[in-house]
Enzyme design. Structure first.
Site, PDB file in Angstrom:
ATOM      1  N   LYS A 126       0.860  -1.190   0.000  1.00 41.35           N
ATOM      2  CA  LYS A 126       0.000   0.000   0.000  1.00 41.35           C
ATOM      3  C   LYS A 126       0.891   1.232   0.000  1.00 41.35           C
ATOM      4  O   LYS A 126       2.040   1.160   0.454  1.00 41.35           O
ATOM      5  CB  LYS A 126      -0.877  -0.005   1.262  1.00 41.35           C
ATOM      6  CG  LYS A 126      -2.062   0.920   1.200  1.00 41.35           C
ATOM      7  CD  LYS A 126      -3.245   0.320   0.468  1.00 41.35           C
ATOM      8  CE  LYS A 126      -4.363   1.309   0.273  1.00 41.35           C
ATOM      9  NZ  LYS A 126      -5.565   0.689  -0.304  1.00 41.35           N
ATOM     10  N   ASP A 166      -6.924   4.603  -4.578  1.00 40.88           N
ATOM     11  CA  ASP A 166      -7.594   4.453  -3.283  1.00 40.88           C
ATOM     12  C   ASP A 166      -8.197   5.834  -3.014  1.00 40.88           C
ATOM     13  O   ASP A 166      -8.394   6.617  -3.961  1.00 40.88           O
ATOM     14  CB  ASP A 166      -6.591   4.024  -2.189  1.00 40.88           C
ATOM     15  CG  ASP A 166      -7.275   3.656  -0.868  1.00 40.88           C
ATOM     16  OD1 ASP A 166      -7.980   2.641  -0.837  1.00 40.88           O
ATOM     17  OD2 ASP A 166      -7.121   4.384   0.128  1.00 40.88           O
TER      18      ASP A 166
HETATM   19  P1  NDP Z   1     -13.103   8.076  -2.543  1.00 44.02           P
HETATM   20  O1  NDP Z   1     -12.047   9.077  -2.272  1.00 44.02           O
HETATM   21  O2  NDP Z   1     -13.637   7.920  -3.916  1.00 44.02           O
HETATM   22  O3  NDP Z   1     -14.362   8.306  -1.569  1.00 44.02           O
HETATM   23  C1  NDP Z   1     -14.248   8.335  -0.186  1.00 44.02           C
HETATM   24  C2  NDP Z   1     -15.563   8.827   0.373  1.00 44.02           C
HETATM   25  O4  NDP Z   1     -15.520   8.791   1.784  1.00 44.02           O
HETATM   26  C3  NDP Z   1     -15.861  10.267   0.004  1.00 44.02           C
HETATM   27  O5  NDP Z   1     -17.242  10.432  -0.092  1.00 44.02           O
HETATM   28  C4  NDP Z   1     -15.279  11.049   1.179  1.00 44.02           C
HETATM   29  O6  NDP Z   1     -15.906  12.294   1.370  1.00 44.02           O
HETATM   30  C5  NDP Z   1     -15.612  10.121   2.324  1.00 44.02           C
HETATM   31  N1  NDP Z   1     -14.600  10.257   3.391  1.00 44.02           N
HETATM   32  C6  NDP Z   1     -13.259  10.177   3.283  1.00 44.02           C
HETATM   33  N2  NDP Z   1     -12.667  10.388   4.464  1.00 44.02           N
HETATM   34  C7  NDP Z   1     -13.664  10.610   5.330  1.00 44.02           C
HETATM   35  C8  NDP Z   1     -13.714  10.893   6.706  1.00 44.02           C
HETATM   36  N3  NDP Z   1     -12.574  10.995   7.442  1.00 44.02           N
HETATM   37  N4  NDP Z   1     -14.939  11.051   7.286  1.00 44.02           N
HETATM   38  C9  NDP Z   1     -16.077  10.928   6.557  1.00 44.02           C
HETATM   39  N5  NDP Z   1     -16.094  10.675   5.239  1.00 44.02           N
HETATM   40  C10 NDP Z   1     -14.915  10.517   4.642  1.00 44.02           C
HETATM   41  O7  NDP Z   1     -12.512   6.689  -1.994  1.00 44.02           O
HETATM   42  P2  NDP Z   1     -12.976   5.209  -2.332  1.00 44.02           P
HETATM   43  O8  NDP Z   1     -14.447   5.172  -2.495  1.00 44.02           O
HETATM   44  O9  NDP Z   1     -12.097   4.671  -3.382  1.00 44.02           O
HETATM   45  O10 NDP Z   1     -12.552   4.456  -0.982  1.00 44.02           O
HETATM   46  C11 NDP Z   1     -13.422   4.380   0.153  1.00 44.02           C
HETATM   47  C12 NDP Z   1     -12.931   3.274   1.073  1.00 44.02           C
HETATM   48  O11 NDP Z   1     -12.912   2.035   0.364  1.00 44.02           O
HETATM   49  C13 NDP Z   1     -11.505   3.440   1.612  1.00 44.02           C
HETATM   50  O12 NDP Z   1     -11.443   2.852   2.905  1.00 44.02           O
HETATM   51  C14 NDP Z   1     -10.680   2.604   0.652  1.00 44.02           C
HETATM   52  O13 NDP Z   1      -9.469   2.172   1.239  1.00 44.02           O
HETATM   53  C15 NDP Z   1     -11.625   1.449   0.434  1.00 44.02           C
HETATM   54  N6  NDP Z   1     -11.407   0.668  -0.777  1.00 44.02           N
HETATM   55  C16 NDP Z   1     -11.414   1.248  -2.019  1.00 44.02           C
HETATM   56  C17 NDP Z   1     -11.228   0.470  -3.140  1.00 44.02           C
HETATM   57  C18 NDP Z   1     -11.345   1.041  -4.502  1.00 44.02           C
HETATM   58  O14 NDP Z   1     -11.298   0.249  -5.452  1.00 44.02           O
HETATM   59  N7  NDP Z   1     -11.524   2.329  -4.670  1.00 44.02           N
HETATM   60  C19 NDP Z   1     -10.946  -0.968  -3.030  1.00 44.02           C
HETATM   61  C20 NDP Z   1     -11.059  -1.494  -1.696  1.00 44.02           C
HETATM   62  C21 NDP Z   1     -11.249  -0.677  -0.623  1.00 44.02           C
HETATM   63  P3  NDP Z   1     -15.556  13.580   0.430  1.00 44.02           P
HETATM   64  O15 NDP Z   1     -16.402  13.367  -0.786  1.00 44.02           O
HETATM   65  O16 NDP Z   1     -15.972  14.735   1.253  1.00 44.02           O
HETATM   66  O17 NDP Z   1     -14.095  13.515   0.152  1.00 44.02           O
END
Ligand code: NDP
Length: 444
Positions: A126, A166
């Protein structure tokens, strides 16, 4: 003292000040007790637990870049290559101000087991940076990505380490990173996944984590005599995972009534309008207040609160430690039957325990969100073949992988007398394959 406790003590001493990493190691090792106890002598002699909790290497570097005012900014870059016993390191890059070594190590550690569960030949790693992409211009994002890759390229390669996206890293960032790698190395290779479709990306990669989460949840419910169709679902997050989880849940006949971002959340009793959500989040990169402004049935609330809404299925898809003990209590009081993690470690240890003790089906992220990395591995296969598969081909492989993951961990939990404990099942199934490979490869 038993071997697990001994190693937990050593790991805590060696990694002081890394709470997320210690949380992940504790959760995994605790649930591995039955398999470790059954093989204690061999594992001790081979120092399996000491080796599996120590990354192969941890790379930290300076990332200088010039902002739009001509000011030099400095961020810190990370790549933790955790374990490559079953294949090249594979795992995403996260760009978020909260990123530090503890978070990258916890994610890299979890990735080892997740990647093993996919049954594909990928090791765990990672990376990322404390760079905050919010509010940056396109040029600033490109400047950061180019500088980041100017250091990272030394440590990655199609057969060595293949990063992906990510939090904060989507198609735009992968494009800039890929362009810089190609420019420095002079080779055109599948060194990153999540690439655009015109330069080696895979169809269905964008949708894969969210879709995979639903394929897994559907199978878990089916095996417990339930159907996803007709269920009310609460989702947190409004990013890549959340959006495609909402879309697939709706395609399977469920009604999704919430989503959230880092400032607030939406309750939409008529069901989230995915097209509008995509427009707000993917195109405009705006706040959820814009969703509420355009959707009369939606209520916007500041802060946290998604888990107070009554639902049958909860899918935390935002970030780590976002579903706390009180949230678990509220969900149980409202009759939730299943919680499946779309994000990595969104549920705290206490919340997980409470849900499991109250009979809630609980799917850990390393199993239920493995669709993203599995499809990344399918992207690697297509790059090696220099071919592109159709959306339907990739999607059907993804579905098979998720259904198999569920049955592998269900079988592993039964084999060690932990039926219904999918956390233990996932850790055991992922661990056994990695350990067999480590034992075969000697002390390395
Ligand atoms: P994105 O950046 O696309 O989206 C993250 C979302 O979560 C956004 O809506 C963001 O809000 C919100 N967010 C982030 N940090 C916080 C916080 N501290 N408090 C509240 N809301 C928060 O990321 P992903 O969708 O890609 O990833 C989301 C999760 O899934 C992570 O844990 C990642 O590690 C995991 N993951 C992702 C994969 C992938 O293929 N993308 C694969 C496997 C796991 P805002 O819009 O305001 O930024």
């Amino acid at each position: 003292m038993g071997y697990v406790d001994e190693v937990l003590e050593k790991v805590s001493k060696k990694n002081e000040g890394q709470p997320e990493f210690l949380q992940a190691v504790t959760e995994v090792l605790e649930s591995l007790r039955p398999v470790v106890e059954a093989n204690e002598e061999l594992y001790r002699k081979e120092a399996i637990l000491e080796r599996i909790t120590e990354p192969d290497r941890q790379i930290m570097f300076r990332v200088p870049w010039v902002d739009d005012n001509g000011q030099v900014q400095v961020n810190r870059g990370f790549r933790v290559q955790f374990n490559n016993s079953i294949g090249p390191y594979k795992g995403g890059l996260r760009l978020h101000p909260s990123v530090n070594l503890s978070i990258i190590k916890f994610l890299g550690f979890e990735q080892v087991f997740k990647n093993s569960l996919t049954s594909l030949p990928i090791g765990g790693g990672k990376g990322g940076s404390d760079f905050d992409p919010k509010g940056k211009s396109d040029r600033e994002i490109m400047a950061f990505c180019q500088s980041f890759m100017t250091e990272l390229y030394k440590y990655i390669g199609a057969d060595m380490d293949v990063p992906a996206g990510d939090i904060g890293v989507g198609g735009r960032e992968i494009g800039y990173l890929f362009g810089q790698y190609k420019r420095i190395r002079g080779t055109y290779e599948g060194v990153l996944t999540g690439k655009g479709l015109t330069y080696g990306g895979s169809l269905a990669r964008t949708e894969a984590t969210g879709y995979g989460l639903l394929y897994f949840t559907e199978e878990m419910l089916k095996s417990n005599g339930q159907d996803i169709a007709g269920k009310t679902v609460c989702v947190s997050g409004a990013g890549n995972v959340a959006i495609y989880a909402i879309q697939k849940a709706q395609q399977l006949g469920a009604k999704v009534v919430t989503c959230s971002d880092s400032t607030g959340w939406i309750y939409d009793p008529e069901g989230i309008d995915v097209a509008l959500l995509k427009e707000v989040k993917e195109v405009k990169r705006a706040r959820l207040t814009e969703y509420a402004a355009k959707r009369p049935s939606a209520q916007y609330h500041e802060g946290r609160g998604v888990w107070t809404i009554k639902c049958d299925v909860a899918l935390p898809c935002a970030t780590q430690n976002e579903l706390l003990l009180d949230d678990a209590k509220a969900l149980v009081a409202n009759g939730v039957i299943a919680v499946a993690e779309g994000a990595n470690m969104p549920t705290t240890l206490e919340a997980t325990k409470y849900l499991q003790e109250n009979g809630v089906l609980f799917a850990p992220g390393k199993a239920s969100n493995a669709g993203g990395v599995a499809t990344s591995a399918l992207e690697m296969s297509q790059n090696s073949e220099r071919l592109s598969w159709t959306f339907e081909e990739v999607d059907s492989k993804l579905k098979n992988i998720m259904v198999n993951i569920f049955h592998n961990l269900d079988d592993a939990s039964k084999k060690y007398g932990k039926e219904g404990d999918y956390v233990a099942g996932a850790n055991i199934a992922g661990f056994e394959k990695v350990v067999n490979a480590m034992l075969a490869q000697g002390a390395c």
